[in-house]
Design a protein around this motif. Sequence first.
Motif, PDB file in Angstrom:
ATOM      1  N   ASP A   1     -47.105  99.935 -34.086  1.00 17.17           N
ATOM      2  CA  ASP A   1     -46.654  98.618 -33.396  1.00 17.17           C
ATOM      3  C   ASP A   1     -47.556  97.513 -33.187  1.00 17.17           C
ATOM      4  OD1 ASP A   1     -44.344  99.898 -32.801  1.00 17.17           O
ATOM      5  OD2 ASP A   1     -44.775 100.593 -30.765  1.00 17.17           O
ATOM      6  N   ARG A   2     -48.866  98.001 -33.341  1.00 18.41           N
ATOM      7  CA  ARG A   2     -49.997  96.686 -33.516  1.00 18.41           C
ATOM      8  C   ARG A   2     -50.260  96.394 -34.853  1.00 18.41           C
ATOM      9  NH1 ARG A   2     -55.655  98.731 -32.434  1.00 18.41           N
ATOM     10  NH2 ARG A   2     -56.189  96.602 -32.537  1.00 18.41           N
TER      11      ARG A   2
ATOM     12  N   GLN B   1     -57.049  96.862 -27.682  1.00 14.89           N
ATOM     13  CA  GLN B   1     -55.775  96.958 -28.169  1.00 14.89           C
ATOM     14  C   GLN B   1     -55.397  95.617 -28.977  1.00 14.89           C
ATOM     15  OE1 GLN B   1     -53.671  99.764 -28.617  1.00 14.89           O
ATOM     16  NE2 GLN B   1     -55.650 100.545 -27.774  1.00 14.89           N
TER      17      GLN B   1
ATOM     18  N   GLU C   1     -47.629 105.770 -32.775  1.00 13.46           N
ATOM     19  CA  GLU C   1     -46.599 104.911 -32.631  1.00 13.46           C
ATOM     20  C   GLU C   1     -47.170 103.583 -32.277  1.00 13.46           C
ATOM     21  OE1 GLU C   1     -42.136 104.246 -30.617  1.00 13.46           O
ATOM     22  OE2 GLU C   1     -43.768 105.899 -29.700  1.00 13.46           O
ATOM     23  N   GLN C   2     -48.104 103.530 -31.326  1.00 14.30           N
ATOM     24  CA  GLN C   2     -48.639 102.475 -30.773  1.00 14.30           C
ATOM     25  C   GLN C   2     -49.624 101.785 -31.646  1.00 14.30           C
ATOM     26  OE1 GLN C   2     -51.267 103.856 -27.406  1.00 14.30           O
ATOM     27  NE2 GLN C   2     -49.450 104.390 -26.175  1.00 14.30           N
ATOM     28  N   GLU C   3     -50.221 102.390 -32.685  1.00 14.16           N
ATOM     29  CA  GLU C   3     -50.962 101.840 -33.731  1.00 14.16           C
ATOM     30  C   GLU C   3     -50.294 101.069 -35.052  1.00 14.16           C
ATOM     31  OE1 GLU C   3     -54.215 101.262 -33.836  1.00 14.16           O
ATOM     32  OE2 GLU C   3     -54.232 102.253 -31.844  1.00 14.16           O
TER      33      GLU C   3
ATOM     34  N   THR D   1     -47.392 109.915 -30.293  1.00 17.37           N
ATOM     35  CA  THR D   1     -47.513 108.659 -29.671  1.00 17.37           C
ATOM     36  C   THR D   1     -48.532 107.688 -29.802  1.00 17.37           C
ATOM     37  OG1 THR D   1     -46.530 109.919 -27.691  1.00 17.37           O
ATOM     38  CG2 THR D   1     -47.383 107.865 -27.084  1.00 17.37           C
ATOM     39  N   LEU D   2     -49.679 108.219 -30.075  1.00 16.12           N
ATOM     40  CA  LEU D   2     -50.761 106.949 -30.440  1.00 16.12           C
ATOM     41  C   LEU D   2     -50.521 106.581 -31.623  1.00 16.12           C
ATOM     42  CD1 LEU D   2     -53.767 109.401 -29.201  1.00 16.12           C
ATOM     43  CD2 LEU D   2     -53.212 107.287 -27.880  1.00 16.12           C
TER      44      LEU D   2
ATOM     45  N   ASP E   1     -52.173  91.653 -20.220  1.00  5.35           N
ATOM     46  CA  ASP E   1     -53.130  92.525 -20.759  1.00  5.35           C
ATOM     47  C   ASP E   1     -54.463  92.675 -19.972  1.00  5.35           C
ATOM     48  OD1 ASP E   1     -51.234  93.173 -22.797  1.00  5.35           O
ATOM     49  OD2 ASP E   1     -52.456  91.751 -24.180  1.00  5.35           O
TER      50      ASP E   1
ATOM     51  N   ASN F   1     -42.601 104.487 -39.205  1.00  8.78           N
ATOM     52  CA  ASN F   1     -41.828 104.645 -37.869  1.00  8.78           C
ATOM     53  C   ASN F   1     -40.903 105.619 -37.869  1.00  8.78           C
ATOM     54  OD1 ASN F   1     -43.223 102.420 -36.159  1.00  8.78           O
ATOM     55  ND2 ASN F   1     -42.422 101.010 -37.435  1.00  8.78           N
TER      56      ASN F   1
ATOM     57  N   ARG G   1     -41.911  95.784 -18.632  1.00 18.27           N
ATOM     58  CA  ARG G   1     -43.229  96.277 -18.793  1.00 18.27           C
ATOM     59  C   ARG G   1     -43.979  95.951 -17.345  1.00 18.27           C
ATOM     60  NH1 ARG G   1     -48.086  93.394 -22.412  1.00 18.27           N
ATOM     61  NH2 ARG G   1     -49.986  94.177 -20.989  1.00 18.27           N
TER      62      ARG G   1
END
Length: 345
Positions: free
Chosen positions: A170-171, A303, A166-168, A163-164, A251, A142, A213
């Motif tokens: 987070d997952r 996701q 970072e999303q992964e 950015t992608l 979602d 991170n 969100r």
Amino acid sequence: MKIFANKDIKQFFLSIAVVMVIFLLISELSVYVLYKELSLPLLLLFLLMTGSVLVICFWYFNRQHGIMESAVTQIDSFLAGDTDARIDCDSEGELYRLFHSVNTLAAVLNAHAANESREKEFLKNTISDISHQLKTPLAALNIYNGLLQGEAEELPTIKEFATLSEQELDRIEMLVQNLLKITKLDAGSIVIEKAVENVSDMMNDIELHFAYRAKQEQKEIVLSGSDSISLLCDRDWMIEAIDNIVKNALDHTHKGDSVHIEWRQFASVVQITIKDNGSGIHPEDLHHIFKRFYRSRFSKDTQGIGLGLPLAKAIIEAHNGTIEVDSELGVGTTFVINFLIPTKL
């Protein structure tokens, strides 16, 4: 008498009495035909024999009943948690063979329970170890990813991939955390510390959690319920459960959709309802959405990791609650959670 509660035993005694009476009548009739008079000694003999047979049978069945009652008591003790409870089976006979088999079954169940306990403990420790081992590299990744994003302001392609990434990350972090939580719940290593909590306060905390969100996605979270309703629960874990359901709703909703959270109190139940007007759940999936890692072949969500709803269900059931879901494609989904009020039981 308890033994006569058994219909077969009652019929057995009745059959013996009927047979004896018939034999007595035939005997007296034969004596009368031969000697033109009834025989009092024969009558007394038959009555004595009938009484003796009935008494012996009663003694036997009463003894068997006592043995069965003792066996049932031991079985009930075992079911109540006394794993050392066993039926006395030192004598011989078919009944004691059955008791021996029951004792063997109890020993096998104890062994399976012990093995399951060890496996759960091993699984809990293993996942806990893996989770803790993953935290360090995840934190480092991170940091590296954040530095990469900062250095890639003038490089849109690299910034997009960062950015992608970072999303992964987070997952992965969410998967690790949820795995750890649900495994601890399974192993019983988490103590649910219940206290009387205000439901309205908890729902407001949840709404606040998702406010940013919802605003970004142009969705609305609507709260509805009395400020005076309370629930005996572990606040942190209950918020965790509702959080996962609300996240699932967000979602599967679109721009302009809404998620309604409503709470009500009935005579003996506190009910929390989470309703959305999103895409809905396919009928084929309704019976599977609480299964871990379940992926619908109809879902366009790439996701999700399939642990949010199972975790919510585990937490709710740990509070002796129930959760039900109703959904219609293109119309929306409703989750209904019910908790019994202990003081009203």
